[in-house]
Scaffold this active site. Sequence first.
Site, PDB file in Angstrom:
ATOM      1  N   ARG A 107      21.292   0.029 -40.094  1.00  0.00           N
ATOM      2  CA  ARG A 107      21.891  -0.660 -38.496  1.00  0.00           C
ATOM      3  C   ARG A 107      23.165   0.487 -37.564  1.00  0.00           C
ATOM      4  NH1 ARG A 107      19.416  -4.049 -41.161  1.00  0.00           N
ATOM      5  NH2 ARG A 107      20.566  -3.258 -42.568  1.00  0.00           N
ATOM      6  N   THR A 108      24.184   0.560 -38.426  1.00  0.00           N
ATOM      7  CA  THR A 108      25.542   0.421 -37.971  1.00  0.00           C
ATOM      8  C   THR A 108      25.128   2.148 -37.505  1.00  0.00           C
ATOM      9  OG1 THR A 108      26.629  -0.978 -38.754  1.00  0.00           O
ATOM     10  CG2 THR A 108      27.833   0.128 -37.569  1.00  0.00           C
ATOM     11  N   LYS A 135      33.593  16.400 -53.728  1.00  0.00           N
ATOM     12  CA  LYS A 135      34.276  17.894 -54.509  1.00  0.00           C
ATOM     13  C   LYS A 135      35.570  17.570 -54.595  1.00  0.00           C
ATOM     14  CE  LYS A 135      31.390  21.109 -51.806  1.00  0.00           C
ATOM     15  NZ  LYS A 135      31.833  22.107 -50.663  1.00  0.00           N
ATOM     16  N   ARG A 157      33.191   4.051 -41.282  1.00  0.00           N
ATOM     17  CA  ARG A 157      33.237   3.160 -42.246  1.00  0.00           C
ATOM     18  C   ARG A 157      33.595   3.324 -43.753  1.00  0.00           C
ATOM     19  NH1 ARG A 157      27.057   0.114 -43.272  1.00  0.00           N
ATOM     20  NH2 ARG A 157      28.142  -1.325 -41.327  1.00  0.00           N
ATOM     21  N   HIS A 185      34.682  -6.033 -39.296  1.00  0.00           N
ATOM     22  CA  HIS A 185      33.569  -5.150 -38.880  1.00  0.00           C
ATOM     23  C   HIS A 185      33.348  -5.190 -37.521  1.00  0.00           C
ATOM     24  CE1 HIS A 185      30.141  -3.084 -38.613  1.00  0.00           C
ATOM     25  NE2 HIS A 185      28.814  -3.371 -39.439  1.00  0.00           N
TER      26      HIS A 185
HETATM   27  N1   CP Z   1      24.795  -5.166 -40.497  1.00  0.00           N
HETATM   28  C1   CP Z   1      25.477  -3.760 -40.401  1.00  0.00           C
HETATM   29  O1   CP Z   1      26.529  -3.594 -40.811  1.00  0.00           O
HETATM   30  O2   CP Z   1      23.900  -3.321 -41.278  1.00  0.00           O
HETATM   31  P1   CP Z   1      24.063  -2.147 -41.858  1.00  0.00           P
HETATM   32  O3   CP Z   1      24.875  -1.978 -42.770  1.00  0.00           O
HETATM   33  O4   CP Z   1      22.575  -1.309 -42.084  1.00  0.00           O
HETATM   34  O5   CP Z   1      24.984  -1.486 -40.597  1.00  0.00           O
END
Ligand code: CP
Length: 363
Positions: A107-108, A135, A157, A185
């Site tokens: 999603r993100t 590496k 992320r 998040h």
């Molecule tokens: N909700 C969320 O962060 O989903 P993803 O891990 O798929 O990005």
Amino acid sequence: MPVHSTDKWIVTQSRLMRRVHRFKSLASMTSQTPPAPTAQAAGRYPAGSAAFPHGGLLGIAGLAPHEILFLLDEAEQWVDLNRQPKKRVESLRGLTIINAFFENSTRTLLSFEIAGKRLGADVVNMQAATSSVKKGETLIDTAMTLNAMRADAIVIRHASSGAVRLIAGKVDCPVLNAGDGQHEHPTQGLLDALTIRHAKGTFVGLTVTICGDILHSRVARSNMLALTALGANVRVCAPPALMPADIERMRVTPFHDFDTALKGADVVMMLRLQNERMQGQFIPSPREYRHLYGLSLDRLAKAAPDALVMHPGPMNRGIEIDSNVADLVGRSAITTQVEMGVAIRMACLEVLTRKARAVEGWA
Ligand code: CP
């Protein structure tokens, strides 16, 4: 008047802002160009860049309620745009956005990519699994490399809490946290707030129950920060082993009994067990966990009759949430959360690049 001192202030601001973005929505549908910044159009936020004076988005912590509302209000025009057949503006044309994901995502990652492209930017995704990280390149060297490519925004992320802040200190452009370890998040917290506002109209006086792996969840943390700042009453529910010891400091009410935590709740947000962050055994078994903390139709009946069901995804159907609840038409907002995610990420990218784009009042 202090900007975030009272619930009354928040109620007034929310109502006014809803009026403002209804107006803005009409404007954006006709011209397909972003309207003037809300701060100046509405006079309800500090003027120009003072409406959101941050160089990046590392977390909800540190944001004032009016700054959170500002991002939610900015996102409304993008909700409208995304519902049109043609979903593209050129606001960020010529800019390069790098999505550097050191941890899995559906999603993100996709919504940041779609968000950047719908704003007209060039978007590049760096997947750690196929990068020189494999590496042995360090996080800082990777960040310096992305910086040398003159990215205009970097979305990161990472599995380690604090990694995004570390990178933000090494690069010249805005950094957006797409989830760092069990810390925050922030765009998930914002998109969840936007989803709730679309369904309920306000935050003040709402009871939101968040249930699951509170200890390891960055989603829970960003939601607790955002929703309490906006005036909601937040309950958190988890087995004792998955509840942080000092959770009351987050201005939430902890529960270990899910049925009690659900009583009269307006919103029920379920969380996945973050097995990838667990060392050792935190629950007796998935079956036992489902029995005590899974959201079934019977359990949902303990919440308010129109309670909204949310889950950030990815879901483990049959463990923290039953399929017939996740797919419950009119009650489950899980796909709406995904829709709001694109709009929120467009708002964050557009706002955070205003300075570089020399937008009036932001340069
Ligand atoms: N909700 C969320 O962060 O989903 P993803 O891990 O798929 O990005």
